[in-house]
Design a protein around this motif. Structure first.
Motif, PDB file in Angstrom:
ATOM      1  N   MET A 163       0.801  -1.197   0.000  1.00  0.00           N
ATOM      2  CA  MET A 163       0.000   0.000   0.000  1.00  0.00           C
ATOM      3  C   MET A 163       0.846   1.265   0.000  1.00  0.00           C
ATOM      4  SD  MET A 163      -3.481  -1.218   1.939  1.00  0.00           S
ATOM      5  CE  MET A 163      -3.816   0.296   2.671  1.00  0.00           C
ATOM      6  N   PRO A 164       2.028   1.295   0.632  1.00  0.00           N
ATOM      7  CA  PRO A 164       2.802   2.544   0.592  1.00  0.00           C
ATOM      8  C   PRO A 164       3.193   2.960  -0.828  1.00  0.00           C
ATOM      9  CG  PRO A 164       3.680   1.079   2.271  1.00  0.00           C
ATOM     10  CD  PRO A 164       2.638   0.316   1.518  1.00  0.00           C
ATOM     11  N   LYS A 165       3.460   2.009  -1.707  1.00  0.00           N
ATOM     12  CA  LYS A 165       3.838   2.343  -3.082  1.00  0.00           C
ATOM     13  C   LYS A 165       2.616   2.326  -4.002  1.00  0.00           C
ATOM     14  CE  LYS A 165       8.503   0.617  -2.677  1.00  0.00           C
ATOM     15  NZ  LYS A 165       9.494  -0.302  -3.198  1.00  0.00           N
ATOM     16  N   LEU A 166       1.434   2.202  -3.447  1.00  0.00           N
ATOM     17  CA  LEU A 166       0.164   2.147  -4.167  1.00  0.00           C
ATOM     18  C   LEU A 166       0.117   0.997  -5.167  1.00  0.00           C
ATOM     19  CD1 LEU A 166      -0.619   5.919  -4.690  1.00  0.00           C
ATOM     20  CD2 LEU A 166      -1.597   4.376  -3.023  1.00  0.00           C
ATOM     21  N   LEU A 167       0.805  -0.111  -4.816  1.00  0.00           N
ATOM     22  CA  LEU A 167       0.692  -1.304  -5.634  1.00  0.00           C
ATOM     23  C   LEU A 167      -0.605  -2.032  -5.315  1.00  0.00           C
ATOM     24  CD1 LEU A 167       4.352  -2.598  -5.428  1.00  0.00           C
ATOM     25  CD2 LEU A 167       3.279  -1.381  -7.308  1.00  0.00           C
ATOM     26  N   LYS A 218     -12.953   6.258  -3.484  1.00  0.00           N
ATOM     27  CA  LYS A 218     -12.019   7.374  -3.670  1.00  0.00           C
ATOM     28  C   LYS A 218     -10.728   6.945  -4.382  1.00  0.00           C
ATOM     29  CE  LYS A 218      -9.636   7.366   0.784  1.00  0.00           C
ATOM     30  NZ  LYS A 218      -9.343   8.174   1.955  1.00  0.00           N
ATOM     31  N   PHE A 219     -10.426   5.633  -4.394  1.00  0.00           N
ATOM     32  CA  PHE A 219      -9.238   5.163  -5.107  1.00  0.00           C
ATOM     33  C   PHE A 219      -9.547   4.777  -6.549  1.00  0.00           C
ATOM     34  CE2 PHE A 219      -7.836   4.429  -0.699  1.00  0.00           C
ATOM     35  CZ  PHE A 219      -6.629   5.077  -0.743  1.00  0.00           C
ATOM     36  N   ALA A 220     -10.826   4.733  -6.924  1.00  0.00           N
ATOM     37  CA  ALA A 220     -11.202   4.345  -8.290  1.00  0.00           C
ATOM     38  C   ALA A 220     -10.632   5.331  -9.301  1.00  0.00           C
ATOM     39  CB  ALA A 220     -12.708   4.250  -8.412  1.00  0.00           C
ATOM     40  N   HIS A 221     -10.683   6.633  -8.987  1.00  0.00           N
ATOM     41  CA  HIS A 221     -10.139   7.652  -9.888  1.00  0.00           C
ATOM     42  C   HIS A 221      -8.630   7.472 -10.040  1.00  0.00           C
ATOM     43  CE1 HIS A 221      -9.610  11.415 -11.958  1.00  0.00           C
ATOM     44  NE2 HIS A 221      -8.720  11.794 -11.042  1.00  0.00           N
ATOM     45  N   LEU A 222      -7.931   7.211  -8.968  1.00  0.00           N
ATOM     46  CA  LEU A 222      -6.488   7.011  -9.002  1.00  0.00           C
ATOM     47  C   LEU A 222      -6.119   5.817  -9.881  1.00  0.00           C
ATOM     48  CD1 LEU A 222      -3.626   7.668  -7.845  1.00  0.00           C
ATOM     49  CD2 LEU A 222      -4.156   6.090  -6.011  1.00  0.00           C
ATOM     50  N   VAL A 234      -4.392  -1.100  -3.203  1.00  0.00           N
ATOM     51  CA  VAL A 234      -5.176  -0.078  -2.500  1.00  0.00           C
ATOM     52  C   VAL A 234      -6.467  -0.709  -2.025  1.00  0.00           C
ATOM     53  CG1 VAL A 234      -4.224   1.891  -3.773  1.00  0.00           C
ATOM     54  CG2 VAL A 234      -6.190   0.693  -4.689  1.00  0.00           C
ATOM     55  N   PRO A 235      -7.073  -0.143  -0.986  1.00  0.00           N
ATOM     56  CA  PRO A 235      -8.364  -0.670  -0.523  1.00  0.00           C
ATOM     57  C   PRO A 235      -9.434  -0.478  -1.601  1.00  0.00           C
ATOM     58  CG  PRO A 235      -7.425   0.837   1.089  1.00  0.00           C
ATOM     59  CD  PRO A 235      -6.577   0.911  -0.127  1.00  0.00           C
TER      60      PRO A 235
END
Length: 151
Positions: free
Chosen positions: A1-5, A12-16, A7-8
């Protein structure tokens, strides 16, 4: 999760994730290689692997812990008599323990064990390996050292 490999799974993470897909999208006309190339091992590589496994078997000591027959232990004539096991150690049990402890897969035909091991102690079980595997200096045949202990 720290490197965004990873995500939950939240909105809000769908856009990312959709933005990352746009960035990492392959260029049109340039196809990704999807074929997997299988490299076959040569006979030399296989023989080297067999030699390493044979040396590992010859140098290692296989330790088995088994339950003893208490009634026969009390009834034995002297302290020098070996303690008998509840169930003898067979070829199949030795093959399974070699695979578990030493990470070497051998066939039951490779072990020369005419009678199952029924008492505690140390044994040298002869191995029947191909003659193409060279023996170490000073050895006449391949052996597997087995020690059977009580629990």
């Amino acid at each position: 999760m720290p490197k965004l490999l990873a995500v939950p799974n939240i909105d809000k993470f769908a856009h990312l994730i959709s933005e990352q897909r746009k960035i990492c999208k392959p260029i049109e006309g340039e196809e990704e290689q999807k074929d997997v190339i299988v490299i076959k091992e040569s006979k030399k590589d296989m023989m080297k692997e067999y030699e390493r496994a044979a040396l590992r078997l010859d140098k290692a000591k296989l330790v088995l812990r088994r339950l003893i027959d208490v009634q026969k232990a009390k009834a034995r004539a002297s302290k020098d008599d070996p303690l008998e096991l509840r169930s003898p150690v067979t070829k199949d049990a030795l093959v399974a323990e070699v695979a578990r402890q030493l990470c070497v897969n051998i066939a039951p035909e490779n072990l020369h064990l005419p009678v199952p091991l029924a008492t505690l102690g140390e044994y040298e079980v002869p191995l029947r390996l191909p003659r193409s595997i060279p023996l170490p200096e000073g050895k006449l045949n391949w052996t597997l050292k087995v020690k059977i202990r009580s629990r």
